[in-house]
Design an enzyme around this catalytic site. Structure first.
Site, PDB file in Angstrom:
ATOM      1  N   PHE A   1       0.877  -1.169   0.000  1.00  0.00           N
ATOM      2  CA  PHE A   1       0.000   0.000   0.000  1.00  0.00           C
ATOM      3  C   PHE A   1       0.912   1.215   0.000  1.00  0.00           C
ATOM      4  CE2 PHE A   1      -1.983   3.635   1.785  1.00  0.00           C
ATOM      5  CZ  PHE A   1      -3.349   3.547   1.612  1.00  0.00           C
ATOM      6  N   GLU A   2       0.893   1.978  -1.071  1.00  0.00           N
ATOM      7  CA  GLU A   2       1.642   3.230  -1.090  1.00  0.00           C
ATOM      8  C   GLU A   2       1.007   4.188  -2.084  1.00  0.00           C
ATOM      9  OE1 GLU A   2       5.729   2.405  -2.057  1.00  0.00           O
ATOM     10  OE2 GLU A   2       5.302   1.899  -4.141  1.00  0.00           O
ATOM     11  N   VAL A   3       1.024   5.447  -1.713  1.00  0.00           N
ATOM     12  CA  VAL A   3       0.571   6.527  -2.586  1.00  0.00           C
ATOM     13  C   VAL A   3       1.765   7.453  -2.742  1.00  0.00           C
ATOM     14  CG1 VAL A   3      -1.123   8.354  -2.944  1.00  0.00           C
ATOM     15  CG2 VAL A   3      -1.748   6.320  -1.612  1.00  0.00           C
TER      16      VAL A   3
END
Length: 531
Positions: free
Chosen positions: A390-392
């Site tokens: 999970f990364e933005v």
């Protein structure tokens, strides 16, 4: 007043009791204090005229002490008559100067009056629905972004897109025209993982993207089949792109010794390193570390949200995540900060140290690597990582000179194939070296699960379908029992946040907890379940 008068007589009744009887101005110097050190002017001894300046200053000071007190105003008039008889003008002046010296000691210098410091606000009861947890850091800019205020002004799906108005321009609370970010949801997925990506996509679309309609970009090392395309197109009204990873981004580089690589696969598989025997996993880690942002399809985008197959999104998200990142000048957003198995990358930190020594000019002046270093283990990397499933992130950061040089440095060393370098620790170290800590965002409010690692925000039953988890929930779940690595004294997320998150309960000790069968990480004052 009688007590003060008696004390004054005892102190000043004779010259022998007068500590300032000698006429030396040096005795009246402002006391040294570490807080004031950064504001001190350069020493006059550094000047070629220091000698004459010093003597002139001493002469002027002596004349001052010997000069009569002006008749217009004197502090002696405010001293009782009984005390005034035993107090000289010199003693009054000394007391006055001592009083002002005390003020200088206590009151912060003017340069710091306008300084703003970002602190973590952890109320006993959730004061607002926006769960903002930020690391302790001093704001370097005069007017830094305020994520809390942004969320207050831009939540409740303010920027959601209706079918009749797909491109909405709005005005941000900062007064600037705020156009829709150029952003995409990206996923590296195979045709065989269709069921897993359908699950991930269905949940994220329901909880968020059906309201914001950002495009999806799927990547594969081979062309997607018609079944995959039909199934995914049926899940969203957004644009979808199906891309193939270039061959040279998914194959063994020509500088890699194939025999040594095969030995590495056999060894890491034998000692139980996760997926250490899989050739395709090495290609995947390398692509996610340094090639995904180079793909031609992403040249038209500035932001990405990485989505893996077989993950869960538990919470309704009522704001534009990409707009939040852009408007608040964030470069990287994460959801979990946990330990990785150090056997996967034994040389990663030594190679990173070599890079820092070779390119010190690339390290950001506000970089903070302290939370990633273990003082008890000779200052080595503590193996903490942002869980990159999970990364933005800001694609332009990854395309930047510093990150590109760092990736190429590691790639040429062969760590993706002779060891099993992962994209999570590499992204973590890159972000820590090249981005100020206040431009890294903890998405505390987004419930998420990948395999055995699960995060669910507290006090969110009204919008999340999950049981809240303590902030340390996933700390060492990726580290198998057979791994001999040393765990740091504090959990990864607490080291990142700092401040009150590191405070322990009175009387608790880590060794004491372990004597009774605990893991040594249950002594914190704050659990993260109170908001």
């Amino acid at each position: 007043m009688g007590i003060l008068a008696t004390a004054a007589r005892k102190v000043f009744r004779s010259k022998d009791r007068d500590p300032f009887y000698e006429k030396s101005p040096k005795l009246l110097a402002t006391p040294s204090h570490p807080i004031l050190a950064k504001f001190e002017l350069p020493s006059i001894t550094s000047s070629c005229s220091s000698s004459s300046s010093s003597s002139s200053s001493l002469s002027s000071s002596s004349n001052f002490w010997n000069s009569p007190t002006p008749s217009i105003w004197s502090p002696r008039r405010y001293i009782p008559a009984r005390v005034r008889k035993n107090v000289s003008r010199r003693q009054v002046a000394v007391l006055t100067c001592a009083f002002f010296a005390l003020l200088v000691w206590i009151v912060p210098p003017p340069q710091s009056w306008g300084r703003q410091v970002v602190h973590i606000n952890v109320p006993h009861h959730l004061a607002s629905p926006y769960q903002v947890l930020r690391p302790i850091a001093e704001a370097a800019r005069k007017h830094p972004p305020d994520p809390q205020r942004w969320l207050e002004h831009n939540s409740n799906n303010k920027h959601a897109i209706s079918s009749s108005n797909r491109f909405v321009n709005a005005v941000s609370p900062h007064g600037l025209a705020s156009k829709r970010p150029r952003a995409a949801l990206i996923s590296l997925v195979r045709n065989s993982e269709l069921e897993g990506i359908v699950q991930s996509m269905t949940q994220l679309e329901y909880h968020w993207n059906r309201k914001y309609q950002y495009p999806w970009v799927f990547f594969n090392d081979e062309p997607f089949n018609d079944e995959f395309k039909a199934a995914t197109r049926n899940l969203t009204s957004s644009k979808i792109y199906y891309e193939v990873v270039p061959k040279d981004h998914w194959s063994l580089p020509d500088w890699i010794d194939e025999g040594r690589f095969m030995n590495s696969l056999e060894y890491l598989g034998a000692i139980g390193v996760g997926k250490g025997w899989m050739i395709s996993y090495r290609h995947m880690c390398r692509w996610n570390s340094g090639f995904f942002y180079r793909h031609p399809r992403l040249k038209d985008f500035d932001w990405y949200w990485r989505v893996e197959p077989d993950v869960h999104f538990f919470c309704d998200i009522d704001y534009d995540v990409f707009r939040f990142m852009r408007d608040n000048n964030m470069k990287y957003g994460f959801n979990m900060n946990i330990l990785d198995d150090a056997r996967s990358f034994p040389s990663l930190w030594s190679r990173t140290r070599s890079f820092i020594n070779a390119h010190p000019e690339l390290i950001h002046p506000e970089a903070d690597l302290d939370w990633l270093l273990d003082a008890r283990n000779n200052g080595d990397y503590n193996n903490c990582q942002f869980f990159s499933n999970f990364e933005v992130g800001d694609l332009n950061f990854f395309r930047g000179k510093a990150n590109e040089k760092y990736f190429d440095w590691l790639d040429r060393g062969g760590g993706f194939y002779y060891e099993r370098f992962g994209d999570a620790p590499i992204h973590t170290l890159s972000v820590a070296m090249f981005v100020p800590k206040n431009e890294i965002w903890f998405f505390r409010d987004i419930g998420y699960q990948h395999d055995i690692n699960r995060h669910c925000p507290p006090q969110s039953a009204h919008r999340c379908a999950c049981e809240p988890t303590p902030i340390d929930e996933n700390f060492y779940r990726l580290v198998p029992l057979e791994s001999p690595q040393k765990k740091p004294d504090d959990t990864c997320i607490r080291q990142f946040l700092g401040g009150g998150w590191l405070e322990k309960k009175g009387g608790w000790s880590q060794d004491g907890e372990r004597m009774f069968g605990g893991d040594g990480y249950h002594g914190y004052e704050l659990t993260g379940l109170d908001g």
